[in-house]
Design a protein around this motif. Structure first.
Motif, short mmCIF file in Angstrom:
data_model
loop_
_atom_site.label_atom_id
_atom_site.label_comp_id
_atom_site.label_asym_id
_atom_site.label_seq_id
_atom_site.Cartn_x
_atom_site.Cartn_y
_atom_site.Cartn_z
N LEU A 230 0.81 -1.22 0.00
CA LEU A 230 0.00 0.00 0.00
C LEU A 230 0.85 1.27 0.00
CD1 LEU A 230 -2.79 -1.16 2.46
CD2 LEU A 230 -3.06 -0.64 0.03
N ILE A 231 2.14 1.12 0.27
CA ILE A 231 3.00 2.30 0.36
C ILE A 231 3.61 2.70 -0.97
CG2 ILE A 231 5.26 3.03 1.25
CD1 ILE A 231 4.50 1.83 3.92
N TRP A 232 3.94 1.72 -1.81
CA TRP A 232 4.71 2.05 -3.01
C TRP A 232 4.07 3.07 -3.96
CZ3 TRP A 232 2.50 1.27 -7.63
CH2 TRP A 232 1.45 0.36 -7.68
N PRO A 233 2.70 3.16 -4.05
CA PRO A 233 2.17 4.13 -5.01
C PRO A 233 2.61 5.56 -4.72
CG PRO A 233 0.44 2.63 -4.31
CD PRO A 233 1.61 2.39 -3.41
N TYR A 234 3.17 5.80 -3.52
CA TYR A 234 3.73 7.11 -3.22
C TYR A 234 4.71 7.53 -4.31
CZ TYR A 234 6.70 10.64 -1.02
OH TYR A 234 7.42 11.77 -0.78
N ALA A 235 5.41 6.54 -4.88
CA ALA A 235 6.49 6.85 -5.83
C ALA A 235 5.99 7.12 -7.24
CB ALA A 235 7.50 5.69 -5.84
N VAL A 236 4.71 6.89 -7.50
CA VAL A 236 4.21 7.05 -8.87
C VAL A 236 3.99 8.54 -9.17
CG1 VAL A 236 2.35 6.48 -10.46
CG2 VAL A 236 3.13 4.79 -8.81
N ALA A 237 4.52 9.01 -10.28
CA ALA A 237 4.35 10.42 -10.65
C ALA A 237 2.89 10.71 -10.96
CB ALA A 237 5.21 10.74 -11.86
N PRO A 238 2.40 11.91 -10.59
CA PRO A 238 1.01 12.27 -10.91
C PRO A 238 0.71 12.07 -12.40
CG PRO A 238 1.96 13.91 -9.47
CD PRO A 238 3.06 12.95 -9.79
N ALA A 239 1.64 12.41 -13.26
CA ALA A 239 1.38 12.25 -14.70
C ALA A 239 1.31 10.78 -15.10
CB ALA A 239 2.45 12.97 -15.51
N VAL A 240 2.09 9.92 -14.39
CA VAL A 240 2.06 8.50 -14.71
C VAL A 240 0.78 7.87 -14.16
CG1 VAL A 240 3.23 6.29 -14.41
CG2 VAL A 240 4.55 8.35 -14.87
N ALA A 241 0.31 8.36 -13.00
CA ALA A 241 -0.97 7.89 -12.47
C ALA A 241 -2.06 8.14 -13.51
CB ALA A 241 -1.30 8.62 -11.16
N ALA A 242 -1.93 9.25 -14.22
CA ALA A 242 -2.90 9.55 -15.27
C ALA A 242 -2.89 8.45 -16.34
CB ALA A 242 -2.60 10.90 -15.90
#
Lengths: 293, 275
Positions: free
Chosen positions: A110-122
């Motif tokens: 549950l912690i790792w998504p911290y590392a995902v860039a907002p643009a990549v989340a898109a």
């Protein structure tokens, strides 16, 4: 708090603060000054004459229905992102705080998504919700919903809210979990003895004790959703369709960089600065209060 | 606690994990499938043709975008410069402010503190103008420098330094340690955990930047991987989704690896530093 023992001399410390200070002056204080100056002046069409016009730029801005609309949109967007991401994070944290098998694994996952860039989340959400290729879109269409966020403004807003909130859950989760773990076990045991369980225990004991964490996160999330979501919005909708996902930061970018209206965008920058100063002051007053008690 | 399995907790957490893992799995799986198939909306959860696509994007990228190995290189350089730069200047300035008395010390402190309130997104246009004045547009320096100044890191180190007992400082001085040796032999080891945590936070921060690189580096040789991806999906012609998704996977790997590997310090540093 001040130290009693210190080192003498001033050349060495001066050399040590200098890099930080220079960066601060050149990239923060000077631009901020420029923005304030720019917001109080007007240039003629050729940039030859600059005229001091007082608060006129701000008057224009605040009477501009497009700007006021964008403000309202930003507030709605921020509140939605904050509520969803904090709500989901709190729910997950409460369960991750229980003594179950595999706690550590759940936590890492549950912690790792911290590392995902907002643009990549898109990008992830495009794959789910894109009108042509999206996996969920097919389901929605099968249900008879005309799903196309590229032409439907409300749907576009839903999409950017979901992607932005998704990215922020793990940050909130980390803080809520740390907050829950710092609650003394004896308090929870006492509540159990008194027969408070489940929802009641959460509402009357845990949630009030989490208040400092919640307040801190509230401010952080509002700042995140107002500013850091630019990448998400730009990647998914570029503020469109029309202006339906144009938050204030997207608008500064569109007006200043794309349409080159520098006076107006300076005034917009100053308004954003005031907003963030207010949020920071709120946060520090609150933290200060907590430290004293 | 009582030996029974807490099914509610497992179910809720399982759904939570799925919410985060499944989209990423889908991205991975899409990267191995045929672009035309994805375009028709025939996306599958099951990976397809194999991993050749990764080799392809790494070496040749996509139309209008630099090869992905180059994007990764720029992102890596940017993230490292920001993380190391920020930590270095913050340690130094926090040290000066906490352990010395010099003229205008408080003014310096408040000026640094002030920057807390001005994230890049707020000051884009004016900062851009200043950068243009320095001739730093489309340079690597321009890409990283303005993001290096940081109040949060300075405040965090100041906090750590103030918590060091006076007796320790006194003892070090009795032993004849000058200010530089004190910094190297005592302060740095004491703050190692903080430095590690900050490194994670700042590496991710630098890697994930979007707005600033978009403004300051229009030259495609300075494109970061995040910029590269958004460019790829912004193409007017048909988007090659498998390439986009392979690039997305490569964009996520380094920062996720840093967070997962340094998880322990990262979580501690984040929650104890109150940032």
């Amino acid at each position: 708090m001040e130290r009693r023992t210190i080192f003498g001399g001033w050349a060495l410390p001066a050399a040590f603060v200098l890099p930080q200070l220079l960066l601060t002056i050149f990239f923060f204080i000077w631009p901020a000054g420029q923005a304030i100056y720019g917001s109080l002046t007007r240039q003629d069409a050729f940039g030859l004459k600059t005229q001091f016009i007082g608060l006129e730029n701000f008057e224009d801005l605040l009477t501009d229905p497009l700007y006021v609309e964008s403000m309202g949109r930003t507030v709605a967007f921020c509140v939605a992102v904050t509520l969803i991401s904090m709500g989901v994070a709190l729910l997950l944290a409460v369960f991750a705080d229980r003594e179950i098998k595999g706690r550590g694994i759940y936590r890492t996952l549950l912690i790792w998504p911290y590392a995902v860039a907002p643009a990549v989340a898109a990008i992830l959400w495009i794959l789910l919700l894109h009108p042509q290729i999206g996996m969920i879109s097919h389901g929605l269409k099968a249900l008879g919903i005309a799903w196309d966020y590229k032409i439907n403004g409300t749907q576009a807003m839903i999409v950017v809210v979901l992607a932005s909130a998704w990215k922020q859950v793990s940050y909130n989760f980390i803080f809520f979990l740390a907050g829950l773990q710092s609650i003394p076990r004896s308090v929870i045991e006492a509540a159990r003895m008194d027969g408070a369980r489940g929802w009641r225990r959460f509402r009357t004991i845990l949630f009030p004790l989490l208040a400092p964490t919640t307040f801190f996160l509230l401010v952080v999330n509002l700042v995140y959703s107002a500013f850091d979501t630019f990448g998400t919005i730009q990647a998914m909708t570029q503020g469109g369709p029309g202006k339906s996902t144009e938050t204030l930061v997207v608008k500064v970018y569109r007006d200043g960089v794309v349409n080159l209206d520098l006076g107006g965008s300076s005034a917009q920058s100053v308004v954003l600065m005031l907003g963030i100063v207010m949020l920071t002051v709120m946060q520090f007053r609150f933290l200060g209060k907590r430290d004293k008690t | 606690m009582n030996g029974r399995t807490d099914w509610t907790a497992h179910i809720v957490l399982g759904i939570g994990v799925a919410l985060f893992v499944l989209p990423v799995w889908l991205v991975f799986s899409a990267s191995t499938q045929d672009a035309a198939m994805i375009g028709r909306g025939e996306l599958s959860f099951i990976p397809g043709a194999g991993l050749d696509i990764y080799w392809k994007v790494l070496s040749e990228g996509a139309p209008g975008v630099a090869p992905v190995w180059h994007l990764l290189l720029v992102s890596f350089g940017m993230a490292m410069s920001i993380a190391i730069g920020k930590i270095t200047i913050s340690v130094l300035s926090a040290y000066a402010i906490a352990f010395f008395r010099f003229p205008f010390r408080l003014l310096c402190f408040w000026m640094i503190f002030f920057t807390l309130m001005l994230p890049v997104e707020v000051r884009i246009i004016p900062t851009y103008a200043v950068m243009a004045g320095f001739g730093l547009i489309n340079t690597f320096t321009g890409l990283t420098m303005p993001l290096i100044a940081s109040a949060t890191a300075t405040l965090l180190f100041r906090q750590t330094f103030l918590a060091i007992p006076d007796e320790l400082v006194e003892a070090a001085r009795m032993d004849g340690a000058g200010p530089l040796r004190f910094l190297r032999d005592i302060l740095l080891p004491v703050s190692a955990a903080n430095i590690a945590a900050l490194f994670v936070i700042l590496f991710v921060y630098g890697w994930n930047q979007y707005l600033w690189p978009l403004l300051v580096a229009t030259d495609s040789r300075l494109d970061t991987i995040v910029i590269g991806i958004v460019k790829m999906i912004g193409a007017d012609t048909s988007v090659e989704w498998n390439r986009v998704m392979a690039t997305a996977v490569l964009a996520m790997l380094p920062p996720v690896a840093v967070v997962v590997l340094m998880q322990h310090w990262f979580v501690k540093g984040l929650t104890e530093g109150d940032k």
